[in-house]
Write a protein that holds these residues in place. Structure first.
Motif, mmCIF file in Angstrom:
data_model
loop_
_atom_site.group_PDB
_atom_site.id
_atom_site.type_symbol
_atom_site.label_atom_id
_atom_site.label_comp_id
_atom_site.label_asym_id
_atom_site.label_seq_id
_atom_site.Cartn_x
_atom_site.Cartn_y
_atom_site.Cartn_z
ATOM 1 N N ASN A 26 -1.191 -2.003 -6.724
ATOM 2 C CA ASN A 26 -2.622 -2.294 -6.833
ATOM 3 C C ASN A 26 -2.907 -3.647 -7.468
ATOM 4 O O ASN A 26 -4.065 -4.014 -7.674
ATOM 5 C CB ASN A 26 -3.345 -1.183 -7.608
ATOM 6 N N HIS A 82 -7.612 -8.687 -1.088
ATOM 7 C CA HIS A 82 -8.838 -7.982 -1.460
ATOM 8 C C HIS A 82 -9.249 -6.974 -0.391
ATOM 9 O O HIS A 82 -9.682 -5.854 -0.706
ATOM 10 C CB HIS A 82 -9.969 -8.975 -1.703
ATOM 11 N N HIS A 95 -7.468 -5.202 1.328
ATOM 12 C CA HIS A 95 -6.626 -4.008 1.237
ATOM 13 C C HIS A 95 -6.618 -3.401 -0.166
ATOM 14 O O HIS A 95 -5.752 -2.590 -0.503
ATOM 15 C CB HIS A 95 -5.206 -4.339 1.683
ATOM 16 N N GLY A 96 -7.580 -3.813 -0.988
ATOM 17 C CA GLY A 96 -7.750 -3.177 -2.293
ATOM 18 C C GLY A 96 -6.713 -3.560 -3.328
ATOM 19 O O GLY A 96 -6.488 -2.794 -4.280
ATOM 20 N N LYS A 133 0.832 -1.197 0.000
ATOM 21 C CA LYS A 133 0.000 0.000 0.000
ATOM 22 C C LYS A 133 0.871 1.253 0.000
ATOM 23 O O LYS A 133 0.558 2.237 -0.687
ATOM 24 C CB LYS A 133 -0.919 -0.002 1.224
#
Length: 658
Positions: A41, A73, A75-76, A36
């Motif tokens: 991503n 997922h 944490h995007g 992050k």
């Protein structure tokens, strides 16, 4: 059909291979924190996880992978989920030695590394399909899943008995009768005529030179056999997730796969790129691989692997100097990449690639490599929406063909110094240094969109491809063709006159009397330049202009460069400056102009969509003069009249509104 756009969703994907099975599970949370922080991503998961998922035949251990995908997922972070079929577990080789490949001399290639499978083995294919089926069924609805990644770097060759049987089936489908095969292979030579299909073998180690047409077909077959493995797994995952795009990663300029044919079977074309930081022309090589992959993709493409620092497989593995990773990453984006990924996220502490760099290296989060990765991630987040999905225009195409490449590698050829990929690179470099945007395409493709087409060297040309080149010139296109082109047909049979008659007429050549290859350090004098590597004894037919003649020696006065209308033939390899001038002259005559005129040495300019990318491949600061006002999206600053670029500097410019 799903595409890279479906995965990117208007951004640039940024991340790399993630191999958490190499680490205690408590490390995963720290990995996600640092991902992050770096702007990651997307990560590729499962590439080498077969033994973790299937520790023994038929067993399935998905629990760790469930937890991993859920964590990512949350944490995007999206997942490029790989089928781990490139590296079968030890139990497969131990229980089923027939799945292991055999070398040309018949020796067994043992397990204990990777890619240790025979592509023709029905046992290997059965286990690979079963695992892929279960993987796809389990994760089809997982919200982290964005792309399927099939296998990894398909590069296996095999000469075993199972391969021989598969090869015979492939040949029977291609030729139907033994008579047609004997004709195509020229088996009247050296008493090689076949009386039954069972007599045919792969081109294994032989007493002397092997049949070159047989070798050519075996290379075609091997590419097709590997593709069968790919499409079998692709079809399984596509059945479960028709909305998720599928890819497999090419190796750049690797001869074993006909990437034109493979690209047609992929939703996303991806490639692994590893220019040598010590190569003074590494930036041009990176640009060429980008142009080639973008052309195969017919639009945006994916860097599946690159190195954040060193690799581990060269004789001397040089690190990337500060800023070079960022420069080459932005160069890929400028030339059409919508995804920038690395091998790998966290540098391994054990195994064969422990000295191969990672985004998070042995120096940890305070290391220089990770700092540069974070900078790239932050910049991509700022600009991705302006870049993603846009096109890279080109007025010039370089023709590239795997059949021609394969035919040029046979033994018993005029010169072993002739390297097909090196010629591609040399001609592309001349255009790159001229600042001219370039695509690659197949000899039989529609060429009408291009003002100029280059043929560095295509020994083998089909009748259809030859007719295509003639029609292109007749339609007003400019063709610049290198030596030893159009020499053989699709069966590697020499054309009468030393070159296809249609090409000889196109270039104004009555006949090619002799090919005169040069020794490694030798040159041949031509009017205005020196030639290297090759020369030819051409007899012109009087219809063409001799642009440059050989001076001195056996070829004195004979044409080195011919031009007939808009068709140029170059019978030697001019030294770099001369080749650049020659191609620049032809380009100017065709109405092709550099992206930006008058660039300082070492500065590259690329247009993608509405943006102008400027990249400084030098270590010294430079200033690029421009007309009009621009905004640099990386710094959000205005640029009036020019741009300052520091060492390995990058600017992504958007025209400012009045």
């Amino acid at each position: 059909m799903p595409s890279l756009h479906d995965a990117t969703r208007g951004r640039i994907l940024f991340g790399g291979d993630y191999n958490p099975e190499q680490w205690p599970e408590e490390v995963w949370a720290d990995d996600v924190r640092l991902m992050k922080e770096a702007g990651v991503n997307s990560v590729t998961v499962g590439v080498f996880s077969w033994a973790m998922i299937e520790p023994r035949p038929g067993a399935r251990e998905f629990g760790w992978l469930d937890r991993l995908l859920d964590l990512l997922h949350t944490h995007g972070i999206g997942v490029v989920l790989a089928t781990p079929t490139s590296s079968p577990p030890p139990w497969m080789g131990a229980l089923h030695p027939e799945t292991l490949p055999r070398a040309e001399d018949g020796s067994l290639v043992a397990y204990g590394s990777r890619q240790h499978f025979c592509p023709s083995s029905p046992v290997y294919r059965h286990y690979a399909a079963a695992l892929t089926e279960d993987l796809a069924a389990r994760y089809a609805d997982h919200p982290a899943l964005t792309v399927w990644h099939i296998n990894n770097e398909y590069c296996t060759h095999c000469w075993c008995d199972e391969t021989a049987a598969h090869f015979r089936r492939w040949l029977a489908s291609r030729y139907t009768t033994l008579g047609a095969l004997d004709e195509a292979w020229g088996t009247a030579f050296w008493s090689q005529r076949y009386d039954s299909w069972a007599e045919i073998l792969p081109p294994r180690r032989a007493q002397y030179l092997r049949n070159p047409a047989q070798e050519l077909d075996f290379k075609r077959f091997t590419s097709d056999a590997l593709m069968e493995c790919y499409t079998a797994e692709r079809d399984i995952v596509a059945r479960h997730t028709p909305h998720i795009p599928v890819t497999t990663n090419f190796m750049p300029l690797w001869s074993g796969q006909d990437a034109w044919a493979w690209a047609e079977q992929e939703d996303i074309v991806s490639v692994d790129v590893y220019p040598d930081p010590a190569d003074p022309h590494g930036g041009q090589y990176n640009a060429m691989l980008a142009d080639m992959t973008r052309s195969q993709a017919r639009g945006p493409w994916m860097v599946m692997e690159q190195a954040a620092g060193t690799v581990n497989w060269r004789p001397v593995n040089h690190p990337k100097p500060d800023g070079l990773n960022r420069l080459w990453s932005w160069q890929a984006v400028a030339r059409g990449a919508d995804a920038l990924c690395y091998f790998q996220w966290r540098q391994s502490r054990q195994g064969a690639e422990k000295f191969h760099s990672g985004m998070l290296g042995h120096a940890g989060e305070h290391g220089r490599t990770f700092r540069e990765v974070k900078r790239i991630g932050a910049e991509l987040a700022l600009t991705g929406g302006e870049v993603s999905g846009t096109e890279v225009p080109a007025d010039v195409a370089v023709l590239h063909d795997w059949d021609a490449w394969w035919s040029s590698t046979q033994d018993g050829r005029p010169s072993s110094l002739l390297s097909y990929p090196e010629l591609l690179r040399t001609w592309h470099r001349a255009l790159w240094e001229e600042g001219i945007g370039t695509d690659f395409t197949r000899p039989g493709a529609d060429l009408s969109a291009y003002r100029m087409v280059l043929v560095p060297q295509l020994q083998l040309l089909s009748d259809a491809a030859t007719d295509n080149l003639v029609a292109y010139v007749r339609g007003g296109g400019t063709l610049v063709c290198g030596f030893f082109t159009g020499v053989t047909d699709v069966d590697d049979r020499i054309r009468p006159g030393g070159m296809d008659s249609r090409l000889r007429e196109l270039f104004g050549i009555r006949t090619v009397h002799e090919w005169w290859p040069l020794d490694a350090e030798a040159t041949v004098e031509c009017h205005g330049f020196r030639g290297t590597l090759w020369s030819e004894e051409l007899e012109p037919d009087g219809s063409a202009e001799t642009v440059a003649a050989y001076t001195g020696g056996e070829l004195d006065g004979l044409p080195a460069v011919l031009r007939k209308g808009t068709a140029w033939y170059v019978s030697t390899l001019p030294e770099p400056r001369a080749l650049r001038d020659l191609l620049g002259r032809a380009a100017a005559g065709a109405g092709v102009r550099p992206v930006v005129e008058g660039l300082p040495a070492g500065v590259e300019a690329v247009r993608r969509g509405a943006l102008l990318f400027l990249l400084n491949h030098g270590r010294s600061p430079v200033r690029v003069e421009l007309t009009g006002r621009h905004v640099d999206l990386l710094t959000a600053t205005g640029c009036d009249g020019g741009v300052e670029l520091g060492r390995y500097g990058v600017a992504v410019l958007q025209e400012a509104s009045a």
